[in-house]
Design an enzyme around this catalytic site. Structure first.
Site, PDB file in Angstrom:
ATOM      1  N   HIS A 435       0.829  -1.204   0.000  1.00 58.21           N
ATOM      2  CA  HIS A 435       0.000   0.000   0.000  1.00 58.21           C
ATOM      3  C   HIS A 435       0.868   1.261   0.000  1.00 58.21           C
ATOM      4  CE1 HIS A 435      -3.686   2.304   1.297  1.00 58.21           C
ATOM      5  NE2 HIS A 435      -2.740   3.127   1.739  1.00 58.21           N
ATOM      6  N   GLU A 436       1.810   1.325   0.924  1.00 55.31           N
ATOM      7  CA  GLU A 436       2.635   2.543   1.041  1.00 55.31           C
ATOM      8  C   GLU A 436       3.547   2.724  -0.162  1.00 55.31           C
ATOM      9  OE1 GLU A 436       1.676   4.650   3.030  1.00 55.31           O
ATOM     10  OE2 GLU A 436       0.479   3.380   4.350  1.00 55.31           O
ATOM     11  N   HIS A 439       1.687   4.537  -2.849  1.00 51.91           N
ATOM     12  CA  HIS A 439       1.776   5.995  -2.685  1.00 51.91           C
ATOM     13  C   HIS A 439       3.124   6.507  -3.198  1.00 51.91           C
ATOM     14  CE1 HIS A 439      -1.906   6.763  -0.560  1.00 51.91           C
ATOM     15  NE2 HIS A 439      -1.603   6.017   0.487  1.00 51.91           N
ATOM     16  N   HIS A 442       3.358   6.756  -6.884  1.00 53.65           N
ATOM     17  CA  HIS A 442       2.586   7.904  -7.358  1.00 53.65           C
ATOM     18  C   HIS A 442       3.441   9.166  -7.291  1.00 53.65           C
ATOM     19  CE1 HIS A 442      -1.698   9.896  -7.232  1.00 53.65           C
ATOM     20  NE2 HIS A 442      -1.060  10.118  -8.361  1.00 53.65           N
TER      21      HIS A 442
END
Length: 642
Positions: A435-436, A439, A442
């Site tokens: 998940h991290e 980010h 991105h």
């Protein structure tokens, strides 16, 4: 070679540095207010934001990951300076008019979108206010920044304040790995750090001990429970909520929820409420069945400190394995090597750990490159420790700007190596890592060279979670499991029978999980609509979502950092909203070639590379060919519709 700019992890004179940078930036903003083209207006502002943003980011990061009273004292002195600077910028009418004037010059599509969003940002920052209203707006912004830091500090210190020495007899149900985490010489010491707390609630057969630790955890930073009352956040919370409401009123809006949705894809707070209440309606029957099944299995009515314990036991019975069976197959080195390989295949880039001194011995530095050259760098801080804020997050040091490459911080609070044994990760922790990194990708893979719209900057808050939740889906692919698994002693990949049990159990109690997230989100949006007592609002929400009685000591909101110090105010629904997009996007990629495919690369091109420089939903439609549908979320979450 382009510059990745190593962060200065030994900051000195941070008050002086911030003061000087904000003074310089105000001078430049005055110059920009006289400009009449992109470079003489936005170009000047971007330069200021790049250098000031870097200084602010590293200070905020260090205050969160190696907290000390002495540094925090200096850090707190910078908060009014920063707040006043942004208030001055937001109230600068000549600058606002100069930016509006850019609508009359020749701009590309990205620049037009940035100008539109910048104008809206000024209007939400009080540029239209005069006199006392303008001064009051500035005072509110300054006080909110101070209160936000105070809230976070209280949670950290309350969490650190509680410890309990227990005997081995108290820890029946624990395995060797769980015991190693809390062994201190010849003693076993419990604390409220997340890895320790979750182990206790999941494995400890001692029900009274589970109750004691649960009550200590759920009442942190409050007026009840065991942690010191001096860390009580109730007054801080009340003042934050009142100030947010007043700020929205100053801007001519009905409440803070209306203010919040101005910069999101959703059109109104009511749209958020309708979305969440629909999810509650769809998931409630399944959640009730799941709870009935769990209580029948336990043989007695359940208390909150029973849920994780009996859920794990029931999961073991249904799927014939326990979570700890997986851990030996996921040592830290295998997990990160496999994650890097997955990212490399997904986007055609290379990740490599390099030797570079950082702010803590645990931190690793990851260099990211493509065939065209360096892309950026990640500072990876994985393990839980005492003076480190709980949770997991990605934050940026700098974005892509001129010769400066993106740099990101990825922070988790996971298991650490112990007594010669590598860190072994729970599968939920692996999902958090993916998940991290979503980010971080991105932020790092942006092609936008305007700091105000590069990476996650300028992305609507209900779109920020799309890349992170999209990445979570790859954890459950057999090919990825083969990359991230490798038994810490035998190097064996996760066996097929355990892989099947893992995937079969993915949506175990998904109805209850959906209700829990909807409860947080519905409380959040409602508490920012009304000035009623926030716990009374939560009680009302729980009439729709809570299936077991809540204990009197529950003060969960007093440590809900996402809302009171983490930027998710009236936006916590974004997690569920982005899950709709993520499930829809992943299904599209999986059905069209998966990892390494043209479709996977289109996700990079349409979503990751453009950051906040174009309309987010239009970019999603460009990638997907249609608007997202809720069906993908329900299917991915295992919500069975009748």
């Amino acid at each position: 070679m382009k510059n990745t700019q190593t962060p200065n992890f030994k900051p000195e004179n941070i008050v002086h540095n911030i003061s000087q940078l904000t003074k310089d930036a105000l001078i430049k903003s005055s110059q920009a207010s006289k400009g009449n083209d992109w470079e003489s207006v936005m170009g000047i502002l971007d330069e200021s934001e790049h250098f000031l943003g870097r200084e602010m980011s590293v200070n905020s990061h260090l205050n969160a990951v190696i907290f000390s009273e002495s540094f925090n004292e200096q850090y707190e002195k910078t908060l009014p300076i920063i707040s006043n600077y942004y208030s001055e910028i937001g109230a600068n009418k000549p600058l606002y008019m100069a930016i509006k004037g850019l609508n009359n010059v020749n701009l590309n599509n990205q620049q037009k979108h940035i100008v539109k969003e910048t104008i809206r940002g000024f209007e939400l920052s009080g540029v239209g206010l005069e006199g006392k209203a303008s001064e009051r707006y500035k005072a509110i912004q300054e006080q909110l920044s101070i209160l936000s830091n105070q809230f976070s500090k209280n949670v950290l210190q309350a969490t650190n304040s509680w410890k309990k020495i227990v005997s081995l007899d108290d820890l029946k149900g624990y395995g060797k790995d769980e015991l190693l985490k809390i062994k201190d010489s010849e003693k076993y010491v419990l604390n409220l750090q997340i890895p320790v707390y979750i182990d206790l609630m999941t494995y400890a057969e001692n029900r009274s001990l589970r109750e004691e630790v649960y009550l200590a955890y759920i009442s942190r930073a409050s007026d009840v429970g065991i942690t010191p009352k001096k860390f009580d956040n109730q007054t801080v919370m009340n003042e934050i909520l009142e100030l947010r409401f007043e700020m929205a009123k100053l801007l001519g809006l009905s409440n803070y929820a209306e203010y919040s949705v101005q910069s999101k894809m959703v059109e109104s707070p009511q749209m958020v409420i309708d979305f969440l209440e629909n999810l509650i309606k769809l998931s409630l029957p399944q959640a009730k069945n799941e709870l009935n099944e769990l209580e029948a299995f336990a043989g007695h009515p359940l208390k909150p400190w029973d849920l994780m314990f009996y859920s794990e036991k029931l999961k073991q019975k249904i799927f014939d394995f326990k979570s700890s069976d997986l851990k030996p197959f996921f040592p830290e080195k295998s997990v990160f090597n496999g994650l890097f390989s997955t990212i490399e295949s997904l986007y055609g880039i290379n990740l490599e750990e390099i030797n570079e001194e950082s702010y803590h011995p645990d931190v690793r530095v990851i260099k990211i490159e493509s065939k065209d050259g360096p892309i950026g760098r990640i500072y990876l801080d994985v393990y839980a420790r005492e003076n480190k804020r709980g949770g997991a997050w990605m934050s940026d040091f700098q974005g892509l700007y001129n010769d400066a490459l993106p740099v990101a911080f990825v922070v988790c609070n996971l298991n650490s190596p112990n007594e010669g044994k590598p860190a072994l990760f729970d599968f939920d922790e692996i999902v958090t890592i993916f998940h991290e990194f979503g980010h971080a990708l991105h932020h790092l893979l942006t092609k936008v060279r305007f700091p105000c719209a590069a990476g996650i900057s300028g992305v609507p808050w209900d779109g920020v979670e799309l890349p992170s939740q999209y990445m979570e889906n790859f954890c459950y692919e057999r090919g990825v499991i083969d990359l991230i698994s490798g038994h810490w002693e035998t190097h064996e990949k996760l066996p097929d029978n355990l892989f099947k049990k893992l995937t079969d159990s993915k949506n175990f109690q998904s109805g209850l999980q959906m209700l829990r997230q909807c409860e947080f989100s519905l409380w959040d949006i409602n508490t920012h609509i009304s000035l009623d007592n926030t716990y009374k609002i939560l009680d009302k929400v729980r009439e729709k979502t809570s299936l077991i009685p809540v204990v009197n000591e529950n003060r969960f909101l007093n440590s809900f950092s996402h809302i009171f110090s983490g930027g998710y105010a009236a936006g916590y629904f974004s997690y569920k909203w982005a899950e709709v997009l993520a499930a829809d996007a992943y299904e599209h990629v999986r059905n069209n070639g998966g990892i390494g495919s043209k479709t996977a690369n289109e996700f990079r091109e349409c979503i990751l590379e453009v950051g906040g420089s174009l309309d987010f939903m239009q970019q999603y439609i460009k990638f997907r060919g249609s608007r997202p549908k809720i069906d993908g979320l329900l299917k991915a979450s295992g919500i069975q519709l009748k």
